[in-house]
Enzyme design. Sequence first.
Site, PDB file in Angstrom:
ATOM      1  N   LYS A 115       0.834  -1.202   0.000  1.00 51.96           N
ATOM      2  CA  LYS A 115       0.000   0.000   0.000  1.00 51.96           C
ATOM      3  C   LYS A 115       0.870   1.254   0.000  1.00 51.96           C
ATOM      4  CE  LYS A 115      -1.669   1.874   3.662  1.00 51.96           C
ATOM      5  NZ  LYS A 115      -2.385   2.176   4.932  1.00 51.96           N
ATOM      6  N   ASP A 133      -5.974   0.934   0.408  1.00 50.66           N
ATOM      7  CA  ASP A 133      -6.124   1.181   1.839  1.00 50.66           C
ATOM      8  C   ASP A 133      -7.543   0.781   2.262  1.00 50.66           C
ATOM      9  OD1 ASP A 133      -7.817   3.256   1.034  1.00 50.66           O
ATOM     10  OD2 ASP A 133      -7.037   4.638   2.545  1.00 50.66           O
TER      11      ASP A 133
END
Length: 200
Positions: A115, A133
Site C-alpha cells: 500500500k 487502503d
Amino acid sequence: MLVAQRLERLIPEPACALDYRGSPWKLLVMARLSAQCTDERVNLVCRQLFARFPTPHDLASAPLEEIEEIIKPCGLFRTKATNIRDASRMLIAEYGGVLPNDMDSLLAFPGIGRKTANVLLGEIYDVPSIAADTHCIRVSVRLGLCSKANPLLVEQTLKQLLPKDMQFPFNHRMVLFGRHYCTARNPKCEGCVVADLCKK
C-alpha cells in the site's frame, strides 16, 4: 468506467492529504507514520519531527528515544521510530538519498508494504498504481468492483479495470470518497453520486 466518471465530477482535483512539501523522503516517513493514524495527526507531528530532523542524515543519526518521544501521538511509536530511522539510513547508504522508483526496492525498506509503496510510486513518480487502503477496499466491495475485501485482490482488480493513466487519480478519489462520503459507519447514501451502483 461509470464509477470513475462520477467520482471525477465529485472530486475533480484529488490531492495527497499528507503535507510532504514535495520531498520524497518526507513522504516515505509520513506514509509509515500514517499506519493506524490520521493524516491530520501525522501532519501535526511531522512539523515537529522535521523541524528537529530536517534531512535524512539528521534522522538517520538521531537518538531513537528522541524520535519516539516526538512521534508518540501517532501510535506504535517504538516500531515506527525504528522503521523511519532505519529507512533513512537505508535511503542514504543504498540510494544516495534518492527514493527508488520500483516496487521491489521500496518493499525492502523497513515497515513499507504494498500500500505504502504504491502511494510513493504514484505520488512521487506518477507510476500507475493502486494503494488499496481501508477506504479504497471498502468502497470497491460496496460498489461491486471487487468481490472480497482483500488488499492485493483490490489492487489487481482495479488495475485491470482502469487505463494506466487513470489508476492513481482514481485511487485518490476512492480514498477521499471513502473517507468523507462512503464511510464505514453511517455512510452518506442519500444523494450519493454512485448510490445506484452500490451493492450494499
